[in-house]
Design an enzyme around this catalytic site. Sequence first.
Site, PDB file in Angstrom:
ATOM      1  N   GLU A  18       1.148   5.021   4.537  1.00  0.00           N
ATOM      2  CA  GLU A  18       0.559   3.851   3.884  1.00  0.00           C
ATOM      3  C   GLU A  18       0.331   2.753   4.925  1.00  0.00           C
ATOM      4  O   GLU A  18       1.296   2.078   5.305  1.00  0.00           O
ATOM      5  CB  GLU A  18       1.507   3.293   2.806  1.00  0.00           C
ATOM      6  N   HIS A  63      10.003   2.340   2.184  1.00  0.00           N
ATOM      7  CA  HIS A  63       8.719   1.743   1.807  1.00  0.00           C
ATOM      8  C   HIS A  63       8.451   0.542   2.710  1.00  0.00           C
ATOM      9  O   HIS A  63       9.386  -0.129   3.145  1.00  0.00           O
ATOM     10  CB  HIS A  63       8.743   1.317   0.323  1.00  0.00           C
ATOM     11  N   ASN A  82       4.012   3.469  -8.074  1.00  0.00           N
ATOM     12  CA  ASN A  82       5.130   2.583  -7.755  1.00  0.00           C
ATOM     13  C   ASN A  82       4.967   1.294  -8.561  1.00  0.00           C
ATOM     14  O   ASN A  82       3.993   0.554  -8.363  1.00  0.00           O
ATOM     15  CB  ASN A  82       5.086   2.311  -6.237  1.00  0.00           C
ATOM     16  N   ILE A 104      -2.093  -2.233   1.928  1.00  0.00           N
ATOM     17  CA  ILE A 104      -1.294  -2.220   0.695  1.00  0.00           C
ATOM     18  C   ILE A 104      -1.618  -3.461  -0.142  1.00  0.00           C
ATOM     19  O   ILE A 104      -1.587  -4.581   0.362  1.00  0.00           O
ATOM     20  CB  ILE A 104       0.218  -2.153   1.016  1.00  0.00           C
ATOM     21  N   GLY A 125      -4.247   0.797  -1.564  1.00  0.00           N
ATOM     22  CA  GLY A 125      -5.562   0.502  -2.130  1.00  0.00           C
ATOM     23  C   GLY A 125      -6.198   1.623  -2.932  1.00  0.00           C
ATOM     24  O   GLY A 125      -7.360   1.523  -3.331  1.00  0.00           O
TER      25      GLY A 125
END
Length: 222
Positions: free
Chosen positions: A141, A93, A9, A146, A181
């Site tokens: 996620e 997201h 991304n 993040i 990560g």
Amino acid sequence: MVSPFILVNLKTYKEGMGSNAHRIAAAAETVARESGAVIGIAPAFTELHPMSHHYAIPVFAQHIDAITPGAHTGHILPEAVRSAGARGTLINHSERRLTLADIGACVEAARRLHLESVVCTNNDATSAAAAALKPDYVAIEPPELIGSGVSVSKADPGIIERSVNAVRAVNPDVKVLTGAGIQSGECVRIAVDLGTCGVLLASSVVKAENPEAVLRDLVSLI
Ligand SMILES: O=C(CO)COP(=O)(O)O
């Protein structure tokens, strides 16, 4: 082992725009060809067409809006993403959250337009809810990891395992990705060993001095 899916991304990082996006896409194409891994990118909307036009890698939108052509202003029309050459789209997201109703409508729109859908989730309960909407992928996620440089694979493997189980219990056809990560081949290997089919990641590749070297490392243990 089946080759994992690595989806990068590019977010709105300046390191992922313009010539930088081309550099990352070219690196992804090279490493995918060498390794047999599937490496895709999710660039800014304005870069969808240049990326899909120039590179033989899957290109994903970062978001779509659940609208149909007509009088909307400032929205992302799923048909436009498709005609710009996108293979699929992220939905929900953590940095672009939607309501459950909107997520459902976006998954429907993606299905209608033959776009692969990747619904991002933040825990195993939302992973189960997302799986009920029958997207192609659920991407777990944990938001707190993040962009942290701390890998979900090492810091919280339990959330990956629980999400894989939650998704399988609802709909075993839905594939699971994980992210936050992710930075090395070891992170990818752990994620795949826990039952995912790959990873969604950003900063370790996008902000790297040498994105190609990081991509090579990511696929080194597959
Ligand atoms: O949000 C992410 C991918 O969509 C993960 O970002 P990082 O890889 O920078 O943690």
